[in-house]
Design a protein around this motif. Sequence first.
Motif, PDB file in Angstrom:
ATOM      1  N   HIS A  34       2.135  15.982   9.988  1.00 56.10           N
ATOM      2  CA  HIS A  34       1.085  15.076   9.462  1.00 56.10           C
ATOM      3  C   HIS A  34       1.305  14.704   8.260  1.00 56.10           C
ATOM      4  CE1 HIS A  34      -1.396  15.592  12.975  1.00 56.10           C
ATOM      5  NE2 HIS A  34      -1.649  16.940  12.852  1.00 56.10           N
ATOM      6  N   ILE A  35       0.658  13.650   7.515  1.00 58.64           N
ATOM      7  CA  ILE A  35       0.651  13.127   6.151  1.00 58.64           C
ATOM      8  C   ILE A  35      -0.737  13.342   5.659  1.00 58.64           C
ATOM      9  CG2 ILE A  35       0.967  11.126   4.945  1.00 58.64           C
ATOM     10  CD1 ILE A  35       2.354  10.135   7.885  1.00 58.64           C
ATOM     11  N   TYR A  36      -0.478  14.089   4.472  1.00 58.77           N
ATOM     12  CA  TYR A  36      -2.000  14.333   3.888  1.00 58.77           C
ATOM     13  C   TYR A  36      -2.078  13.603   2.372  1.00 58.77           C
ATOM     14  CZ  TYR A  36      -1.819  18.303   7.090  1.00 58.77           C
ATOM     15  OH  TYR A  36      -1.902  19.221   8.311  1.00 58.77           O
ATOM     16  N   GLY A  37      -0.865  13.086   1.886  1.00 61.17           N
ATOM     17  CA  GLY A  37      -1.252  12.246   0.689  1.00 61.17           C
ATOM     18  C   GLY A  37      -0.498  11.139   0.631  1.00 61.17           C
ATOM     19  N   TYR A  38      -0.945  10.250  -0.223  1.00 51.24           N
ATOM     20  CA  TYR A  38      -0.220   8.911  -0.368  1.00 51.24           C
ATOM     21  C   TYR A  38       0.023   8.715  -1.909  1.00 51.24           C
ATOM     22  CZ  TYR A  38       1.660   4.198   0.941  1.00 51.24           C
ATOM     23  OH  TYR A  38       2.499   3.230   1.196  1.00 51.24           O
ATOM     24  N   PRO A  39       1.197   8.343  -2.379  1.00 57.84           N
ATOM     25  CA  PRO A  39       1.534   8.184  -3.575  1.00 57.84           C
ATOM     26  C   PRO A  39       1.482   7.085  -4.422  1.00 57.84           C
ATOM     27  CG  PRO A  39       3.721   7.738  -2.454  1.00 57.84           C
ATOM     28  CD  PRO A  39       2.592   8.002  -1.510  1.00 57.84           C
ATOM     29  N   ASN A  40       1.340   6.992  -5.662  1.00 56.43           N
ATOM     30  CA  ASN A  40       1.543   5.819  -6.661  1.00 56.43           C
ATOM     31  C   ASN A  40       2.950   5.805  -7.069  1.00 56.43           C
ATOM     32  OD1 ASN A  40       1.172   7.524  -8.684  1.00 56.43           O
ATOM     33  ND2 ASN A  40      -0.327   6.734  -9.715  1.00 56.43           N
ATOM     34  N   ALA A  41       2.951   4.747  -7.673  1.00 57.78           N
ATOM     35  CA  ALA A  41       4.318   4.656  -8.641  1.00 57.78           C
ATOM     36  C   ALA A  41       5.484   4.916  -7.960  1.00 57.78           C
ATOM     37  CB  ALA A  41       4.081   5.043  -9.552  1.00 57.78           C
ATOM     38  N   SER A  42       5.797   4.866  -6.579  1.00 54.99           N
ATOM     39  CA  SER A  42       6.548   5.322  -5.830  1.00 54.99           C
ATOM     40  C   SER A  42       7.724   4.240  -5.662  1.00 54.99           C
ATOM     41  CB  SER A  42       6.100   5.739  -4.287  1.00 54.99           C
ATOM     42  OG  SER A  42       7.374   6.239  -3.267  1.00 54.99           O
ATOM     43  N   TRP A  99       5.877  -2.779  -6.164  1.00 57.89           N
ATOM     44  CA  TRP A  99       5.194  -4.317  -5.705  1.00 57.89           C
ATOM     45  C   TRP A  99       5.047  -5.103  -6.848  1.00 57.89           C
ATOM     46  CZ3 TRP A  99       0.640  -6.174  -7.176  1.00 57.89           C
ATOM     47  CH2 TRP A  99       0.355  -7.360  -6.676  1.00 57.89           C
ATOM     48  N   GLN A 100       4.826  -4.660  -8.165  1.00 61.74           N
ATOM     49  CA  GLN A 100       4.486  -5.324  -9.149  1.00 61.74           C
ATOM     50  C   GLN A 100       5.670  -6.206  -9.559  1.00 61.74           C
ATOM     51  OE1 GLN A 100       3.216  -3.387 -12.718  1.00 61.74           O
ATOM     52  NE2 GLN A 100       1.806  -4.844 -13.620  1.00 61.74           N
ATOM     53  N   ALA A 101       6.688  -5.392  -9.452  1.00 64.46           N
ATOM     54  CA  ALA A 101       8.264  -5.842  -9.934  1.00 64.46           C
ATOM     55  C   ALA A 101       8.402  -7.311  -9.727  1.00 64.46           C
ATOM     56  CB  ALA A 101       9.294  -4.921  -9.726  1.00 64.46           C
ATOM     57  N   GLN A 102       7.960  -7.670  -8.429  1.00 61.57           N
ATOM     58  CA  GLN A 102       8.430  -8.931  -7.725  1.00 61.57           C
ATOM     59  C   GLN A 102       7.736 -10.117  -8.773  1.00 61.57           C
ATOM     60  OE1 GLN A 102       5.991 -10.151  -3.889  1.00 61.57           O
ATOM     61  NE2 GLN A 102       4.725  -8.281  -4.615  1.00 61.57           N
ATOM     62  N   TRP A 103       6.834  -9.764  -9.376  1.00 65.05           N
ATOM     63  CA  TRP A 103       5.990 -10.800 -10.157  1.00 65.05           C
ATOM     64  C   TRP A 103       6.835 -11.152 -11.545  1.00 65.05           C
ATOM     65  CZ3 TRP A 103       3.786 -13.029  -6.435  1.00 65.05           C
ATOM     66  CH2 TRP A 103       2.854 -12.464  -5.570  1.00 65.05           C
ATOM     67  N   GLY A 104       7.944 -10.317 -11.814  1.00 63.77           N
ATOM     68  CA  GLY A 104       8.526 -10.629 -13.356  1.00 63.77           C
ATOM     69  C   GLY A 104       7.467 -10.198 -14.122  1.00 63.77           C
ATOM     70  N   ILE A 105       7.420  -8.908 -14.688  1.00 62.73           N
ATOM     71  CA  ILE A 105       6.406  -8.253 -15.528  1.00 62.73           C
ATOM     72  C   ILE A 105       6.459  -8.852 -16.774  1.00 62.73           C
ATOM     73  CG2 ILE A 105       5.308  -6.471 -16.653  1.00 62.73           C
ATOM     74  CD1 ILE A 105       6.505  -4.630 -14.031  1.00 62.73           C
ATOM     75  N   GLU A 106       5.547  -9.421 -17.621  1.00 60.01           N
ATOM     76  CA  GLU A 106       5.532  -9.922 -18.674  1.00 60.01           C
ATOM     77  C   GLU A 106       4.974  -8.918 -19.871  1.00 60.01           C
ATOM     78  OE1 GLU A 106       3.845 -13.899 -21.252  1.00 60.01           O
ATOM     79  OE2 GLU A 106       3.635 -13.672 -19.081  1.00 60.01           O
ATOM     80  N   TYR A 107       5.798  -8.503 -20.672  1.00 59.33           N
ATOM     81  CA  TYR A 107       5.325  -7.336 -21.566  1.00 59.33           C
ATOM     82  C   TYR A 107       4.811  -8.033 -22.978  1.00 59.33           C
ATOM     83  CZ  TYR A 107       8.142  -4.355 -18.503  1.00 59.33           C
ATOM     84  OH  TYR A 107       8.622  -3.593 -17.380  1.00 59.33           O
ATOM     85  N   GLY A 108       3.849  -7.484 -23.495  1.00 55.11           N
ATOM     86  CA  GLY A 108       3.233  -7.867 -24.761  1.00 55.11           C
ATOM     87  C   GLY A 108       4.381  -7.520 -25.712  1.00 55.11           C
ATOM     88  N   GLN A 109       4.374  -8.196 -26.864  1.00 54.46           N
ATOM     89  CA  GLN A 109       5.271  -7.986 -27.994  1.00 54.46           C
ATOM     90  C   GLN A 109       5.237  -6.659 -28.580  1.00 54.46           C
ATOM     91  OE1 GLN A 109       3.968 -11.308 -30.357  1.00 54.46           O
ATOM     92  NE2 GLN A 109       5.943 -12.186 -30.341  1.00 54.46           N
TER      93      GLN A 109
END
Length: 549
Positions: free
Chosen positions: A162-170, A445-455
């Motif tokens: 069984h699977i009991y948890g799902y991760p973030n930032a994986s 998933w977010q990386a596909q959008w080409g993250i734009e960082y603030g200065q």
Amino acid sequence: MKKGKVIAFGMMMAVAVSSSLFAWPFGKKQSDADGTKSGTAKTPGWTLNASKPVKFDWYINFSWFARHWGDSEVSKYITQKTGVDVNFIVPAGNEAEKLNTMIAGDALPDLITLGWWEGQVPMMIDAGLVEPLDELAKKYDPYFFTVANSDKLGWYRQADGHIYGYPNASYTPADYKKYAGKLTSNETFLVRKDMYEALGKPDMTTPEGFLKALRAAKAKYPTVNGLSVIPFGTNEFTDTGCGMLQNTLAHFLAISPEQNGKFADPAIGLTENPEYVRWLKALRQAHQEGLIPTDVFVDKRSQIEEKAAQGRYFCMLYQNWDMQAAQNALYQKDPNMIYIAVDGPKDTRGDVPTLAGGGISGWTITLISKNCKDKARAMQFLTYLISEEGQMDTNFGIKDKTYSINNGVPQLLPAIKKLDQTDKNKQETDIGVQYTYWMLMDTAWQAQWGIEYGQAVGQPQLWTRPYVKSFAVYDGLTLPVGSDEDLIYQEIQRKWGKVLSDLLRAPTEKDFDKILADYNQFKKDKGIDKVVALQTKLMNANKAKLGVK
């Protein structure tokens, strides 16, 4: 968020995922006892029940988390869309004490989010206090299997199937191939830009250069706005040590977690490594000279962030993404006051760092309690959050109100982007984009959008890209709860939590050597070899699971 991932006590899943395991009978809808409609493999369950309000208590095992559901535009929007309201529960003090009390009293709230490495994860599973997500999904929301990542499910599948948890930032091995050159690490050696440049950009990669720079910073800048300067800072010390002075320092020194084919746990296995000891001695010298004040050993994250926002640190070994609010505050005062990443501690050979990118275990995992008031809706809400629609909503917000689509790419509207870059706290409180609600965020998933960082925050993230490495095979090396190895490991960890502070505050190098020798003997007497043998076995199982030689 703590994005320099801890290679520590966590979860080990022994059974790999098989596509045949997901051949559920998805065609027939089922209903919960209270009338909640179940979804199908093609229809997410939340869309069928949005008109029926439900409110979940969601425990977040991080005392620093200060957000509320219902005050931001995004949280209101999600509640209106899904019918789900949320009451966040956050510990006021020690996280472990709060969570252990709830476990002991069988009083877990509806949902629980905590670090994947926490010992309470296997504890809750073994005690039957949390529900198998795969069973809930099969019954109430088969769409979960449509949107969940099969590699992550395989990683988190327990020996009972069984699977009991799902991760973030994986980050899966496939993510490292798909997003090569776009991934970053949270591990950085930061300096205050204006001070560093005024001192001539000193080389701080050797103990001698590091100490010299700290002395110079204190001499030139004894105070910052009337408050004493802090030449060196790092993240908080706990009863098991200091993650940045264990994992991250080892990564800057290019020390592999694997030595001679054996796993070398950074919490307890580095103290006989001469490169690591060399830098601990430099930190001891810094403390002796007043370059590391006592506050560094007792400050909690909120206090560290407050001092960082005041610009009081000259340099820090710190997780850069957790500096966003401080960086934005400093940038508003003077763009030259922000912290930038530079070359930090190196080994005697001058090797480049091997910084931890996201692992497949992620940062946190979210579980559903057996006490959950509406397991069907909770499962459907989790499915919504991990779906692309949920990711769009929690990251970008509301179309045409907080973001627009330009040439197929979602982008925050200028006013929202400016607010996020200038007042992160207000943005998260009032608007709620950029993963204000990070519990199930998919940063790969977010990386596909080409993250734009603030200065104010971009340079430290971009600086890490050439040095990012996957440490996935060292994730989740769980020692069986209550086993001899587990008990030995916990005792050694607790001892290390005290010894690390003692080493750095030792009056002389001779005292340092005595404390270290006693600790190394303590490890041996307690049975460290037995722990290493089992951790190595688990590491090799991870390698087989991930196809790593």
